[in-house]
Design a protein around this motif. Structure first.
Motif, PDB file in Angstrom:
ATOM      1  N   PRO A   1       0.813  -1.240   0.000  1.00  0.00           N
ATOM      2  CA  PRO A   1       0.000   0.000   0.000  1.00  0.00           C
ATOM      3  C   PRO A   1       0.832   1.269   0.000  1.00  0.00           C
ATOM      4  N   GLU A   2       2.034   1.202   0.567  1.00  0.00           N
ATOM      5  CA  GLU A   2       2.810   2.436   0.647  1.00  0.00           C
ATOM      6  C   GLU A   2       3.180   2.945  -0.728  1.00  0.00           C
ATOM      7  N   LEU A   3       3.337   2.029  -1.672  1.00  0.00           N
ATOM      8  CA  LEU A   3       3.788   2.451  -2.997  1.00  0.00           C
ATOM      9  C   LEU A   3       2.637   2.870  -3.898  1.00  0.00           C
ATOM     10  N   CYS A   4       1.447   2.532  -3.534  1.00  0.00           N
ATOM     11  CA  CYS A   4       0.346   2.773  -4.466  1.00  0.00           C
ATOM     12  C   CYS A   4       0.019   4.255  -4.540  1.00  0.00           C
ATOM     13  N   ILE A   5      -0.155   4.748  -5.744  1.00  0.00           N
ATOM     14  CA  ILE A   5      -0.488   6.162  -5.912  1.00  0.00           C
ATOM     15  C   ILE A   5      -1.911   6.335  -6.436  1.00  0.00           C
ATOM     16  N   VAL A   6      -2.677   5.273  -6.386  1.00  0.00           N
ATOM     17  CA  VAL A   6      -4.088   5.335  -6.771  1.00  0.00           C
ATOM     18  C   VAL A   6      -4.251   5.915  -8.161  1.00  0.00           C
ATOM     19  N   CYS A   7      -3.474   5.417  -9.085  1.00  0.00           N
ATOM     20  CA  CYS A   7      -3.609   5.917 -10.450  1.00  0.00           C
ATOM     21  C   CYS A   7      -4.673   5.163 -11.223  1.00  0.00           C
ATOM     22  N   ASN A   8      -5.121   4.041 -10.688  1.00  0.00           N
ATOM     23  CA  ASN A   8      -6.222   3.287 -11.290  1.00  0.00           C
ATOM     24  C   ASN A   8      -5.858   2.546 -12.562  1.00  0.00           C
ATOM     25  N   GLN A   9      -4.593   2.501 -12.905  1.00  0.00           N
ATOM     26  CA  GLN A   9      -4.220   1.813 -14.138  1.00  0.00           C
ATOM     27  C   GLN A   9      -4.526   0.336 -14.056  1.00  0.00           C
ATOM     28  N   CYS A  10      -4.286  -0.262 -12.891  1.00  0.00           N
ATOM     29  CA  CYS A  10      -4.539  -1.697 -12.792  1.00  0.00           C
ATOM     30  C   CYS A  10      -6.016  -1.983 -12.976  1.00  0.00           C
ATOM     31  N   ALA A  11      -6.862  -1.159 -12.407  1.00  0.00           N
ATOM     32  CA  ALA A  11      -8.297  -1.396 -12.560  1.00  0.00           C
ATOM     33  C   ALA A  11      -8.726  -1.205 -13.995  1.00  0.00           C
TER      34      ALA A  11
END
Lengths: 149, 368, 308
Positions: A43-53
């Motif tokens: 979670p620390e690295l996630c920037i919530v860019c939504n690319q994976c979704a």
């Protein structure tokens, strides 16, 4: 008759060949380095860019973010991250597009569960799933392939 | 004969059956043991790939193509990537193209091994199945090291491949080739001379070249009648024009010819592999210059390659968006299976399995 | 994201040089840069218009939404990059090229060659995107290089002539070489003449297409179309025949009597798209269960049971 005897000779010779079977599950089976098992989330690295979704072919990832609690920093941090493992096809596209390698595959493939509810992996489960994490992800970074949905 | 009353029997070689190679159903009208009419019923594995593809962009469709012909997933990946690259005019770097060719040929060997093992299992021989799967395991293990999965590789991308071979991988493939060549000779000795096998296979399921062409058969099913038509030779794609290999053709058009052809195709694939490994460039890119959003220009295109089962084609109609407007796969198993009702009339029940196995279908591909 | 920035920087410095390069005829690399540079130079920061605009850029030729990029590139804020005047000129040229293309497209709708990806046209002087000027395009502003005819045009003309002569004069609705689809000569046949054209292609020794490779049905929202891909095994010549059907009540002749391959293919098209084939020996559903209602592959298909 001769054909059968020749064939029999091959079969009998195979009796003396070395064994190729492994005694799984007594000896654990280690998948190779690049194996695509269930994901591990950092979670620390996630920037919530939504690319994976966006790239997921089966739309099994849903995530929400919240603004960064630290007033100094900009951007979002991840709040919830749900992976519907029932429809995940372990295709590895989510790790390919993640710009920060926050989601990576592991080598865990023993994933049977007794109930379907257990197959809905949430953030804690994915964070805790940190054994046999894949090192070499060949991460392409920002969406270079795939593009907009 | 007058004392015995016989009736026509309707037998359901049901969707769950060990020898129908998947969920596939044949409704058979029997008179004693002779088949008078056979109707295949399919659609039990229809997953709507073509409809789903209308909402996904091309990189997302690649995992779906894996699952169509799951026994030879690399060729499925390739047909889609190749079709899009041709439409967009993308160039694939040489090393990537070599990697693709190597995995496709290895996949051909693996697929024919599966076919060989399961065909002989259907006919009644137990040990060839185990031998075939042991060798296929080597190939699948190599693919696992290369792409991360054993069956649904998701390895190719539009413009190249996902990643380069890990260090030492190519040497393992090089070591595999002589091993497999030796094994093929062993398998030949094991089965091809066996009298029981020959009496079960020779002369069964015979058809001539004209029928084959009219029914649109492809792959070994077409070449067993003597027609020289192999897309690697006649419509070369990838780097096949750089390698020397023979395209075996049969004479009689029966199951035995198809059997021999497929074994010979394994040998030729190994030959291609050997040459490819020699000619492969040392380093290089694995992805070409692909635009960020893969959008083929509006228009349509049909591209076909030679998969282990025959001609697999991809017909893309694009409106310039990231998703295809219509994506149709010409699946070889689907088209090859059409000849089954015709071949089965007048055959005995035992020969049904022999003929069905000889056509080499994968139901995931029949239904898409 | 870092590589993205580099891209922009590189591109802007190369702008002047590359602008002249022809978008098509090179590998996608050039296409990408040459096309993208007009837009990329403008956007530098914002992501949202990029995707939309770059979608135009990435195409090497025909585009579906021709008008969309115009406002995007025009309206993009002028960035602090060099050569603004050049960009203005380019924008103008691009707009003119687009207008010319739209006019050309409207004019040459029926007979123009579709697609046109790596079309071997002469390099353009103006830094416009690849103009897909059909032969006789009214593109005065855009580079007026007429597109070279495809090398398979004679094959198409011979086939079309044969059809006109032996089937009917107005059997062909359209005949063109689909350059995007690896130069496939394509003939659109009017439905009443489909069966006889199929027989001609099968039997005539000059055409001799004994092998039907593929039958696909496509649902364009205004009509339905069935495409037949044929090949002459002896000479390797490929053809594509198309037939259009009315969408509300699609009926076409079946070619199963000519090529048996079409049997299950047409059943599949009937099942999934609803096109009825006259003369088919056994037209019933093949993929869906026999009692299914509706035709799933149609664009307006709503499943009765959304869970399915």
């Amino acid at each position: 008759m001769k054909g059968m005897l020749k064939g029999m000779g091959v079969t009998l010779k195979a009796l003396t060949a070395p064994k190729v079977t492994t005694s799984y599950p007594d000896t654990p089976y280690m998948m190779p380095e690049r194996y695509r098992g269930i994901q591990h989330f950092i979670p620390e690295l996630c920037i919530v860019c939504n690319q994976c979704a966006r790239i997921c072919p089966t739309e099994c990832i849903t995530l929400t973010g919240k603004p960064n609690p630290d007033p100094e920093k900009k951007g979002k941090v991840i709040d919830t991250f749900d992976l519907n493992f029932e429809i995940c096809i372990l295709c590895d596209l989510c790790t390919e597009v993640c710009p920060t390698e926050a989601i990576v595959m592991t080598g865990n493939f023993e994933l049977a569960a007794y109930s379907r509810d257990e197959l809905y992996k949430d953030r804690e489960w994915l964070t805790d799933n940190n054994t046999r994490v894949r090192e070499d992800n060949n991460n392409i970074g920002a969406p270079q392939k795939g593009g907009a949905k | 004969m007058g004392a015995i009353r016989t009736e026509e029997l309707l037998l359901n070689v049901g969707p769950q059956h060990p020898s129908t190679h998947g969920v596939f159903r044949i409704i058979v009208k029997l008179d004693g043991e002779i088949i008078t009419e056979a109707t295949p019923v399919m659609g039990y594995l229809h997953r709507g790939t073509e409809k789903l593809a209308e909402n996904l962009n091309f990189t997302q469709i690649i995992p779906y193509t894996d699952r169509m012909d799951y026994v030879s997933a690399m060729t499925n990946n390739y047909v889609l990537c190749h079709a899009v690259e041709k439409m967009m005019g993308l160039e694939v770097p040489e090393r990537a193209e070599f990697l693709r060719l190597i995995v496709m040929e290895m996949q051909r060997v693996a697929s024919h091994l599966v076919w060989w093992g399961t065909y002989l299992l259907d006919i009644g021989a137990m040990s060839p199945f185990l031998f075939a799967f042991r060798d296929r395991e080597t190939i699948v293990q190599l693919f696992n090291e290369l792409s991360g999965a054993r069956l649904t590789y998701n390895y190719m991308r539009v413009g190249g491949v996902k990643w380069d071979a890990p260090p030492g991988w190519l040497d393992k493939v090089r070591a595999f080739i002589p091993y497999m060549e030796k094994k093929i000779e062993e398998y030949d000795r094991l089965v091809s001379g066996n009298e029981i096998f020959l009496s079960r296979i020779q002369g069964i399921g015979r058809y001539d070249a004209e029928t084959a062409i009219r029914y649109g058969l492809s792959g070994a099913n077409l070449r067993c009648t003597g027609v020289q038509w192999d897309l690697r030779r006649n419509e070369p794609y990838s780097l096949y024009d750089r390698f020397e290999f023979d395209v075996p053709v049969g004479k009689n058009g029966d199951c035995y010819d198809r059997y021999l052809l497929r074994l010979e195709e394994i040998r030729q694939s190994l030959r291609i592999l050997r040459q490819a490994l020699e000619q492969m460039p040392e380093g290089g890119e694995t992805m070409g210059k692909v635009p960020r959003a893969i959008r083929p220009p509006a228009g349509e295109s049909y591209v076909a390659i030679e998969s282990p089962r025959g001609e697999i084609g991809c017909h893309i109609v694009s409106k310039g968006k990231a998703e295809p407007y219509r994506l149709k796969f010409r699946r070889p198993s689907f088209v090859n299976l059409q000849i089954l009702p015709k071949l089965l009339v007048g055959e005995t029940m035992t020969n049904l399995i022999t003929i069905l196995g000889g056509i080499d279908i994968v139901v995931g591909e029949v239904d898409a | 994201m870092s590589e993205h920035q580099e891209d922009t920087k590189d591109v802007t410095s190369r702008e002047t040089g590359e602008v002249e390069k022809k978008a098509e005829g090179e590998a996608s690399e050039a296409a990408d840069k040459a096309d993208g540079k007009v837009i990329e130079a403008d956007k530098a920061d914002s992501e949202a218009p990029v995707d939309k605009v770059q979608s135009e850029a990435a195409q090497v030729g025909v585009k579906a939404e021709g008008e969309a990029p115009a406002p995007a590139s025009e309206g993009a804020a002028s960035e602090a990059t060099a050569a603004e005047a050049e960009r203005e000129a380019k924008r103008q040229a691009a707009a003119e090229a687009r207008a010319a293309r739209a006019a050309a497209k409207a004019a040459a709708e029926a007979g123009g060659a579709e697609g046109g990806a790596p079309a071997p046209a002469a390099p353009a002087e103006r830094p416009a995107r690849a103009p897909r000027a059909a032969a006789g395009a009214a593109a005065d502003a855009a580079p007026a290089a007429p597109k070279e005819p495809s090398p398979l045009q004679p094959q198409l003309d011979a086939a079309a002539a044969l059809v006109r002569e032996l089937v009917d004069v107005d059997a062909i609705e359209e005949a063109y070489v689909n350059e995007l689809g690896s130069h496939m000569p394509t003939l659109v046949i009017r439905p009443p003449y489909l069966r006889r054209t199929a027989e001609l292609f099968h039997a005539h020794e000059a055409l001799g297409c004994s092998y039907l490779r593929n039958v696909s049905g496509v649902d364009y929202e205004t009509h339905m179309e069935v495409v037949y891909h044929l090949v002459n095994m002896a000479s390797g010549q490929r053809y594509a025949l198309k037939a259009r059907a009315d969408r509300s009540d699609p009926v076409l002749d079946s070619v199963t009597p000519v090529w048996e391959t079409a049997n299950w293919n047409e059943r599949e098209i009937y099942d999934l798209l609803g096109i009825h084939f006259k003369g088919h020996p056994d037209l019933r559903r093949i993929m869906m269960p026999d009692d299914w209602i509706g035709h799933p592959l149609r664009k307006d298909y709503e499943p009765l049971d959304p869970e399915v």
